[in-house]
Write a protein that holds these residues in place. Structure first.
Motif, PDB file in Angstrom:
ATOM      1  N   VAL A  70      -2.180   3.074  -3.822  1.00  0.00           N
ATOM      2  CA  VAL A  70      -1.998   1.728  -3.602  1.00  0.00           C
ATOM      3  C   VAL A  70      -0.438   1.539  -3.451  1.00  0.00           C
ATOM      4  N   MET A  71       0.475   2.309  -4.462  1.00  0.00           N
ATOM      5  CA  MET A  71       1.860   2.215  -4.438  1.00  0.00           C
ATOM      6  C   MET A  71       2.473   2.847  -3.045  1.00  0.00           C
ATOM      7  N   ALA A  72       1.662   3.705  -2.454  1.00  0.00           N
ATOM      8  CA  ALA A  72       2.278   4.185  -1.247  1.00  0.00           C
ATOM      9  C   ALA A  72       1.969   3.206   0.007  1.00  0.00           C
ATOM     10  N   ASN A  73       0.672   2.704  -0.117  1.00  0.00           N
ATOM     11  CA  ASN A  73       0.522   1.581   0.745  1.00  0.00           C
ATOM     12  C   ASN A  73       1.237   0.519   0.774  1.00  0.00           C
ATOM     13  N   LEU A  74       1.639   0.255  -0.414  1.00  0.00           N
ATOM     14  CA  LEU A  74       2.712  -0.932  -0.483  1.00  0.00           C
ATOM     15  C   LEU A  74       4.077  -0.571   0.328  1.00  0.00           C
ATOM     16  N   ASP A 127      -7.714   7.678 -11.637  1.00  0.00           N
ATOM     17  CA  ASP A 127      -6.957   6.184 -11.889  1.00  0.00           C
ATOM     18  C   ASP A 127      -5.749   6.187 -11.345  1.00  0.00           C
ATOM     19  N   VAL A 128      -4.887   7.258 -11.865  1.00  0.00           N
ATOM     20  CA  VAL A 128      -3.590   7.424 -11.481  1.00  0.00           C
ATOM     21  C   VAL A 128      -3.509   7.740 -10.244  1.00  0.00           C
ATOM     22  N   MET A 129      -4.232   8.487  -9.522  1.00  0.00           N
ATOM     23  CA  MET A 129      -4.159   8.788  -8.147  1.00  0.00           C
ATOM     24  C   MET A 129      -4.393   7.611  -7.180  1.00  0.00           C
TER      25      MET A 129
END
Length: 84
Positions: free
Chosen positions: A55-59, A48-50
């Motif tokens: 998602v954060m990297a894509n944002l 889940d963390v990965m």
């Protein structure tokens, strides 16, 4: 016959079910089961963390792309306004 074996005393006079060997085996089995469950939960949490990191990297990449595009528009507007 099984009940007499379970209630029989060992060489030290302790009941077989309360012998240190049986107690140790029970503790090891319980700890192994708890550890197995904990590792499964930990693996799911890590996944889940990965997923959240992806998602954060894509944002972050989207934000950088947006800033770059806005920067290019600002430069184009500045050059157009100054007539350079």
């Amino acid at each position: 016959m099984l009940s007499s074996t379970l209630t029989a005393a060992d060489a030290a006079g302790n009941p077989v079910l309360a012998s240190p060997t049986v107690i140790t085996i029970v503790i090891v089995v319980v700890v192994a089961l708890l550890l197995r469950r904990s590792l499964r939960v930990l693996a799911r949490t890590f996944a889940d963390v990965m997923g959240m990191v992806k998602v954060m990297a894509n944002l972050a990449m989207t934000a950088l792309l947006l800033v770059g595009v806005l920067g290019l528009i600002a430069v184009w507007a500045f050059v157009s306004a100054t007539g350079a």
